[in-house]
Design a protein around this motif. Sequence first.
Motif, PDB file in Angstrom:
ATOM      1  N   LYS A  17       0.838  -1.205   0.000  1.00 39.63           N
ATOM      2  CA  LYS A  17       0.000   0.000   0.000  1.00 39.63           C
ATOM      3  C   LYS A  17       0.870   1.251   0.000  1.00 39.63           C
ATOM      4  O   LYS A  17       0.607   2.209  -0.729  1.00 39.63           O
ATOM      5  N   ASP A  18       1.928   1.246   0.802  1.00 38.45           N
ATOM      6  CA  ASP A  18       2.850   2.383   0.863  1.00 38.45           C
ATOM      7  C   ASP A  18       3.545   2.594  -0.478  1.00 38.45           C
ATOM      8  O   ASP A  18       3.585   3.707  -1.001  1.00 38.45           O
ATOM      9  N   VAL A  19       4.090   1.524  -1.033  1.00 34.89           N
ATOM     10  CA  VAL A  19       4.832   1.618  -2.295  1.00 34.89           C
ATOM     11  C   VAL A  19       3.906   2.012  -3.446  1.00 34.89           C
ATOM     12  O   VAL A  19       4.249   2.861  -4.269  1.00 34.89           O
ATOM     13  N   ALA A  20       2.727   1.401  -3.502  1.00 38.15           N
ATOM     14  CA  ALA A  20       1.767   1.720  -4.572  1.00 38.15           C
ATOM     15  C   ALA A  20       1.389   3.197  -4.540  1.00 38.15           C
ATOM     16  O   ALA A  20       1.307   3.845  -5.586  1.00 38.15           O
ATOM     17  N   LYS A  21       1.194   3.722  -3.347  1.00 33.30           N
ATOM     18  CA  LYS A  21       0.845   5.140  -3.208  1.00 33.30           C
ATOM     19  C   LYS A  21       2.031   6.031  -3.582  1.00 33.30           C
ATOM     20  O   LYS A  21       1.879   6.989  -4.340  1.00 33.30           O
ATOM     21  N   GLN A  22       3.201   5.702  -3.067  1.00 38.40           N
ATOM     22  CA  GLN A  22       4.409   6.505  -3.311  1.00 38.40           C
ATOM     23  C   GLN A  22       4.743   6.580  -4.799  1.00 38.40           C
ATOM     24  O   GLN A  22       5.107   7.636  -5.307  1.00 38.40           O
ATOM     25  N   TYR A  23       4.632   5.444  -5.495  1.00 34.81           N
ATOM     26  CA  TYR A  23       5.046   5.385  -6.903  1.00 34.81           C
ATOM     27  C   TYR A  23       3.871   5.446  -7.885  1.00 34.81           C
ATOM     28  O   TYR A  23       4.082   5.389  -9.091  1.00 34.81           O
ATOM     29  N   GLU A  24       2.668   5.549  -7.324  1.00 36.12           N
ATOM     30  CA  GLU A  24       1.449   5.613  -8.142  1.00 36.12           C
ATOM     31  C   GLU A  24       1.379   4.461  -9.139  1.00 36.12           C
ATOM     32  O   GLU A  24       1.220   4.647 -10.343  1.00 36.12           O
ATOM     33  N   SER A  98       7.503 -13.796 -14.642  1.00 31.53           N
ATOM     34  CA  SER A  98       8.551 -12.899 -15.146  1.00 31.53           C
ATOM     35  C   SER A  98       8.693 -11.601 -14.363  1.00 31.53           C
ATOM     36  O   SER A  98       8.643 -10.509 -14.935  1.00 31.53           O
ATOM     37  N   PRO A  99       8.902 -11.685 -13.066  1.00 23.62           N
ATOM     38  CA  PRO A  99       9.129 -10.431 -12.336  1.00 23.62           C
ATOM     39  C   PRO A  99      10.456  -9.809 -12.762  1.00 23.62           C
ATOM     40  O   PRO A  99      11.375 -10.508 -13.185  1.00 23.62           O
ATOM     41  N   THR A 100      10.536  -8.487 -12.657  1.00 23.65           N
ATOM     42  CA  THR A 100      11.792  -7.802 -12.980  1.00 23.65           C
ATOM     43  C   THR A 100      12.706  -7.750 -11.767  1.00 23.65           C
ATOM     44  O   THR A 100      13.912  -7.584 -11.907  1.00 23.65           O
ATOM     45  N   SER A 101      12.113  -7.895 -10.588  1.00 20.33           N
ATOM     46  CA  SER A 101      12.878  -7.871  -9.348  1.00 20.33           C
ATOM     47  C   SER A 101      12.029  -8.466  -8.231  1.00 20.33           C
ATOM     48  O   SER A 101      10.819  -8.617  -8.375  1.00 20.33           O
ATOM     49  N   ILE A 102      12.715  -8.753  -7.126  1.00 16.85           N
ATOM     50  CA  ILE A 102      12.061  -9.370  -5.971  1.00 16.85           C
ATOM     51  C   ILE A 102      12.450  -8.603  -4.711  1.00 16.85           C
ATOM     52  O   ILE A 102      13.620  -8.281  -4.510  1.00 16.85           O
ATOM     53  N   ILE A 103      11.446  -8.347  -3.888  1.00 17.28           N
ATOM     54  CA  ILE A 103      11.682  -7.862  -2.533  1.00 17.28           C
ATOM     55  C   ILE A 103      11.076  -8.901  -1.603  1.00 17.28           C
ATOM     56  O   ILE A 103       9.916  -9.293  -1.762  1.00 17.28           O
ATOM     57  N   VAL A 104      11.877  -9.378  -0.661  1.00 13.57           N
ATOM     58  CA  VAL A 104      11.366 -10.307   0.346  1.00 13.57           C
ATOM     59  C   VAL A 104      11.378  -9.584   1.677  1.00 13.57           C
ATOM     60  O   VAL A 104      12.402  -9.042   2.095  1.00 13.57           O
ATOM     61  N   LEU A 105      10.242  -9.585   2.320  1.00 11.06           N
ATOM     62  CA  LEU A 105      10.081  -8.926   3.602  1.00 11.06           C
ATOM     63  C   LEU A 105      10.286  -9.945   4.721  1.00 11.06           C
ATOM     64  O   LEU A 105       9.764 -11.062   4.648  1.00 11.06           O
ATOM     65  N   ALA A 106      11.046  -9.557   5.728  1.00  2.72           N
ATOM     66  CA  ALA A 106      11.298 -10.415   6.887  1.00  2.72           C
ATOM     67  C   ALA A 106      11.039  -9.597   8.152  1.00  2.72           C
ATOM     68  O   ALA A 106      11.076  -8.367   8.124  1.00  2.72           O
ATOM     69  N   ASP A 107      10.787 -10.297   9.246  1.00  3.10           N
ATOM     70  CA  ASP A 107      10.561  -9.613  10.518  1.00  3.10           C
ATOM     71  C   ASP A 107      10.848 -10.577  11.661  1.00  3.10           C
ATOM     72  O   ASP A 107      11.018 -11.788  11.452  1.00  3.10           O
ATOM     73  N   LYS A 160      12.722   3.137   3.906  1.00  2.00           N
ATOM     74  CA  LYS A 160      13.714   3.946   3.199  1.00  2.00           C
ATOM     75  C   LYS A 160      14.583   3.072   2.287  1.00  2.00           C
ATOM     76  O   LYS A 160      14.776   3.395   1.112  1.00  2.00           O
ATOM     77  N   SER A 161      15.102   1.963   2.801  1.00  3.12           N
ATOM     78  CA  SER A 161      15.950   1.076   1.986  1.00  3.12           C
ATOM     79  C   SER A 161      15.156   0.437   0.857  1.00  3.12           C
ATOM     80  O   SER A 161      15.688   0.248  -0.243  1.00  3.12           O
ATOM     81  N   ILE A 162      13.908   0.129   1.118  1.00  2.00           N
ATOM     82  CA  ILE A 162      13.052  -0.457   0.081  1.00  2.00           C
ATOM     83  C   ILE A 162      12.844   0.549  -1.039  1.00  2.00           C
ATOM     84  O   ILE A 162      12.933   0.205  -2.219  1.00  2.00           O
ATOM     85  N   HIS A 163      12.611   1.801  -0.688  1.00  2.43           N
ATOM     86  CA  HIS A 163      12.434   2.850  -1.704  1.00  2.43           C
ATOM     87  C   HIS A 163      13.708   3.045  -2.523  1.00  2.43           C
ATOM     88  O   HIS A 163      13.631   3.255  -3.743  1.00  2.43           O
ATOM     89  N   VAL A 164      14.863   2.987  -1.889  1.00  2.00           N
ATOM     90  CA  VAL A 164      16.137   3.118  -2.611  1.00  2.00           C
ATOM     91  C   VAL A 164      16.265   1.985  -3.631  1.00  2.00           C
ATOM     92  O   VAL A 164      16.634   2.210  -4.791  1.00  2.00           O
ATOM     93  N   PHE A 165      15.943   0.758  -3.220  1.00  2.00           N
ATOM     94  CA  PHE A 165      16.004  -0.391  -4.123  1.00  2.00           C
ATOM     95  C   PHE A 165      15.041  -0.200  -5.296  1.00  2.00           C
ATOM     96  O   PHE A 165      15.414  -0.390  -6.454  1.00  2.00           O
ATOM     97  N   ILE A 166      13.814   0.201  -5.008  1.00  2.00           N
ATOM     98  CA  ILE A 166      12.815   0.381  -6.063  1.00  2.00           C
ATOM     99  C   ILE A 166      13.226   1.514  -7.014  1.00  2.00           C
ATOM    100  O   ILE A 166      13.074   1.384  -8.225  1.00  2.00           O
TER     101      ILE A 166
END
Length: 171
Positions: A17-24, A98-107, A160-166
């Motif tokens: 939701k954050d990324v979709a909003k930030q990058y429209e 065929s994704p162009t990239s992958i983000i894996v979230l961990a916690d 912040k790091s996720i946004h830098v990667f994207i």
Amino acid sequence: MIFIGGIHGVGKTSLCKDVAKQYEIPHFSASKLISNEKEEIYSHNKLIPDIELNQDFLSNSLNRLTVNGWFLLDGHFCLLNQSSEITRIPLTTFSKLSPTSIIVLADLVSSIQERFSQRDGYKFNSILLEAFQTAEIEYAREISNSLNIPLFVAQSGDIKSIHVFIDRIMQ
């Protein structure tokens, strides 16, 4: 497509939701696309029957989407089958996606357990969650290497790091 992976309860939906909003850009949930394709009511059940068959439903659903440009797809690299066994989603699924990239979230497992408790009123075994998260990350690395695409393993909340990667991916 940027594929956002991670185990149940790690925070994929909030991140998307954050990324979709930030990058429209649009965001889709693999689970919801599968449910819609099967014409079933979306379920929060975390023990999944017919894991391989569901991937065909996902592919069919994505083929019908008309998206121009970037989008997010949140989903999993591994799932828990009906016997609570960690099961890998076939590599062929990711080849088709065929994704162009992958983000894996961990916690932290304790944080994931807390989310489950608040959201679903359910408490997962911490040993199972730890093994599940480890398997998810390891298999994401294998998928990234097989498809020769970038992978970023991010801690939940490290926006912040996720946004830098994207930003790097979308340039």
